[in-house]
Design an enzyme around this catalytic site. Sequence first.
Site, PDB file in Angstrom:
ATOM      1  N   HIS A  39      16.467  18.639   8.302  1.00  0.00           N
ATOM      2  CA  HIS A  39      17.901  18.779   8.603  1.00  0.00           C
ATOM      3  C   HIS A  39      18.216  18.183   9.976  1.00  0.00           C
ATOM      4  O   HIS A  39      19.257  17.551  10.161  1.00  0.00           O
ATOM      5  CB  HIS A  39      18.316  20.254   8.611  1.00  0.00           C
ATOM      6  CG  HIS A  39      18.122  20.956   7.303  1.00  0.00           C
ATOM      7  ND1 HIS A  39      17.147  21.905   7.102  1.00  0.00           N
ATOM      8  CD2 HIS A  39      18.786  20.841   6.128  1.00  0.00           C
ATOM      9  CE1 HIS A  39      17.228  22.356   5.863  1.00  0.00           C
ATOM     10  NE2 HIS A  39      18.207  21.729   5.244  1.00  0.00           N
ATOM     11  N   SER A 195      12.963  23.833   2.853  1.00  0.00           N
ATOM     12  CA  SER A 195      13.141  25.241   3.252  1.00  0.00           C
ATOM     13  C   SER A 195      12.276  26.142   2.381  1.00  0.00           C
ATOM     14  O   SER A 195      11.954  27.266   2.757  1.00  0.00           O
ATOM     15  CB  SER A 195      14.612  25.648   3.105  1.00  0.00           C
ATOM     16  OG  SER A 195      15.413  24.800   3.893  1.00  0.00           O
TER      17      SER A 195
END
Length: 286
Positions: A39, A195
């Site tokens: 990210h 994630s």
Amino acid sequence: MKVQLLNKILEVKEQIKDWKKENYTIGLVPTMGALHAGHASLIKKAKEISDKVVVSVFVNPIQFGPSEDFNKYPRKIDSDVEICESLGVDVVFNPAAEEMYGKNKNLSNNDLTFVCPPYNYVDCLCGKARPGHFDGVATVVLKLFNIVRPDYAFFGQKDAQQLFILKNMVKDLNLDITIVPCPIVREEDGLALSSRNVYLSMEERKNALSISKALREIKKLYNDGIIDVKILFDTAVSVLDKHLELDYIEFRDFETFQPLKEVRENTLVAIAAKSGTTRLIDNEIL
Ligand code: PAF
């Protein structure tokens, strides 16, 4: 400037209105939080080419199937805000599901308007095992686009099918937004950042490494002149750890999403497999 944490759509719209008056360009990085270096690379790219950067953090209920990990999905808003602050993000938009979809809404297509990407793009790869997933993704992303009205939106190539579908949504619906694809970020040993990697035990993580290894092997053979998909497929199967539960190895033209028998330039090679109970995806564009 300190990052602003906003939960309400109206607050975001007010801020956007002010920025538009100043003719600032706006970059949006849509995320489900639990931010990692992948990210961060999207955010850095957004900072590079836009005046103002909004990161949305929203675990979107309508893109999870009933037996998927919506409840278990990591939620770390405090550290997400810290990361955004350190990267110079202007706004973190972290709405509640009720704010996004309205109170007392049944979050199914009996009661909610959905964006439905073409069957040919969704009934394959991850969409096959996750029916409705990309309708949920396209719907939330269009809503975020309408709230933030960005000039640029940043998506990782790791979710290649998502990237392809959203690029086509922008084109098909005449949205005035540039989708900026960003390369996959990997751990030193090759594991693509996700994630969901936090779910992996040491053993499962070790087995998962064979996914990126299989992709490297395919790339190497392709660079050596091998284009037959059957040969490349069989090679990948032989490299993948036997403890993985393979979902697919797919070879698709990344312009049309058509399956290929022979690899050519701009071919997406995508693999999905479960290590333990964790579903992992990775890909290479040849
Ligand atoms: O890639 C993701 O994290 C999600 O699918 C997205 C694009 C933020 C939509 O919820």
